[in-house]
Design an enzyme around this catalytic site. Structure first.
Site, PDB file in Angstrom:
ATOM      1  N   HIS A  27       0.881  -1.170   0.000  1.00 23.04           N
ATOM      2  CA  HIS A  27       0.000   0.000   0.000  1.00 23.04           C
ATOM      3  C   HIS A  27       0.923   1.226   0.000  1.00 23.04           C
ATOM      4  CE1 HIS A  27      -3.152  -2.752   1.120  1.00 23.04           C
ATOM      5  NE2 HIS A  27      -4.037  -1.805   1.403  1.00 23.04           N
ATOM      6  N   GLU A  34      -1.720   6.155  -0.721  1.00 16.68           N
ATOM      7  CA  GLU A  34      -3.163   6.152  -0.413  1.00 16.68           C
ATOM      8  C   GLU A  34      -3.470   7.489   0.268  1.00 16.68           C
ATOM      9  OE1 GLU A  34      -4.407   3.280   2.560  1.00 16.68           O
ATOM     10  OE2 GLU A  34      -6.531   3.563   2.104  1.00 16.68           O
TER      11      GLU A  34
HETATM   12  N1  ADE Z   1      -6.044  -2.237   6.006  1.00 15.27           N
HETATM   13  C1  ADE Z   1      -7.300  -2.450   5.614  1.00 15.27           C
HETATM   14  N2  ADE Z   1      -7.691  -1.534   4.740  1.00 15.27           N
HETATM   15  C2  ADE Z   1      -6.641  -0.688   4.581  1.00 15.27           C
HETATM   16  C3  ADE Z   1      -6.407   0.472   3.804  1.00 15.27           C
HETATM   17  N3  ADE Z   1      -7.339   0.981   3.002  1.00 15.27           N
HETATM   18  N4  ADE Z   1      -5.210   1.064   3.894  1.00 15.27           N
HETATM   19  C4  ADE Z   1      -4.268   0.579   4.696  1.00 15.27           C
HETATM   20  N5  ADE Z   1      -4.428  -0.499   5.438  1.00 15.27           N
HETATM   21  C5  ADE Z   1      -5.600  -1.138   5.378  1.00 15.27           C
HETATM   22 ZN    ZN Z   2      -6.152  -1.882   1.319  1.00 17.44          ZN
END
Ligand code: ADE
Ligand code: ZN
Length: 339
Positions: free
Chosen positions: A198, A201
């Site tokens: 990730h 975001e």
């Molecule tokens: N864990 C579950 N959903 C998440 C997200 N959108 N971003 C980071 N960690 C997560």
């Molecule tokens: Zn996620």
């Protein structure tokens, strides 16, 4: 929306590449499992729990998501959770799902790694038989915890290497950049795991660069901040590094004020392998088809865009080339026959 486009979206075969199994826990199942495990809940009713699903940012969501996961104690709980998701995904014509799980959320409460993985794997096998849906597991390290804890988690995973295709990084992005996990991802790669993370975001494009250059991530989860960085867009395109975008998640976590701002169309226009996914569906208001429908509506996506997004989901999947070709053939067959 045009009825034909809606039908096209609902029925097109697709892969889901960004979904957290703990984030698929429906309030009804949460209550059911809490009851059989004699766990007292903060919320008096399912309705009351649902009303708490309002978030101003990622951290507010994570607090509720980790609290919800505490009802999961036994192998059967993990089985029921995964089986419910795979059944629901099948209803959305998902033919292949790559599913994140967060072992530290459970091992830190005294649940064994085996309890978690055995439940998930049993559901994967049963769902393959019952729904003809293929699936794979991606283990994520919680980035708010230490790199040492990630190393310990990797050790627990090694005996189960055959059941896990890849390793990712999730949880609170702010203050926990990919560079924090530079050493452990070196070891992850030595073991031959597929690497995802990730990044971008809530955090900046710089985190996407770090995920690619330091962790050698082969696919980026979210990555929406990449839109701010021309050079990064070029990098994603030229290196064919896919993005798993989750529009309803971005909306609910206030990454964007409106779905029309989620840069899916811009990524498509930049020839980036962008995909649409659900992240944590009951928390964000929809499974994958709902994400497709609402994104299509907000961004005026065409049938060609939807085809491309579904095609991208198979291109970005971590599967053998023969399986990829079978899935793409099926997709093309669907498109040809659709009227
Ligand atoms: N864990 C579950 N959903 C998440 C997200 N959108 N971003 C980071 N960690 C997560
Ligand atoms: Zn996620």
């Amino acid at each position: 929306m045009d009825e034909n486009l809606k039908r096209y979206i609902l029925n097109i075969p697709k892969a889901e590449l960004h979904v957290h199994i703990e984030g698929t826990l429906e309030p009804e199942l949460l209550f059911e499992i809490a009851k059989r495990n004699n766990i007292e809940l903060k919320h008096a009713s399912i309705e009351e729990l649902k009303q708490s699903y309002e978030f101003n940012n990622l951290q507010e969501f994570l607090n509720i998501y980790y609290a919800g996961a505490k009802v999961l104690l036994h192998e059967q709980d993990f089985y029921d959770l995964a089986m419910a998701y795979l059944k629901r995904a099948h209803e959305d014509n998902v033919v292949h799902a790559e599913i994140f799980f967060d072992p530290q959320t459970h091992t830190n409460r005294g649940i064994s790694f085996e309890t978690v993985i055995n439940g998930l794997v049993r559901a994967q096998k049963d769902a393959r038989e019952q729904y003809e849906i293929s699936s794979a597991l991606i283990m994520c390290f919680l980035r708010h915890l230490s790199e040492e804890s990630a190393f310990e988690t990797l050790e627990m995973a090694i005996p189960h290497k055959d059941k896990i295709i890849g390793i990712g990084l999730d949880s609170s992005e702010e203050g926990n950049p990919p560079s924090k996990f530079f050493n452990v991802f070196g070891k992850v790669r030595d073991h031959g795991f597929f690497v995802v993370a990730h990044a971008g975001e809530e955090g900046p494009a710089e985190n996407v660069w770090e995920a690619i250059e330091l962790l050698e991530a082969e696919r980026i989860d979210h990555g929406v901040a990449s839109i701010d960085d021309e050079l990064l867009l070029e990098k994603l395109r030229d290196s064919e590094i896919p993005l798993t975008v989750c529009p309803l998640s971005n909306l609910k976590l206030k990454v964007f004020d409106d779905l029309s701002e989620v840069p899916i169309k811009k990524f498509l226009d930049n020839d980036i392998i962008v995909t649409i996914n659900s992240d944590d569906p009951p928390y964000f208001g929809g499974y994958i088809n709902e994400n497709f429908l609402q994104a299509a509506q907000a961004l005026n996506l065409t049938r060609e865009d939807i085809f491309k997004l579904a095609q991208n989901s198979f291109k970005a999947a971590y599967i053998p080339e023969t399986e990829r070709q079978t899935m793409i053939d099926r997709l093309e067959e669907f498109d040809k026959k659709f009227e």
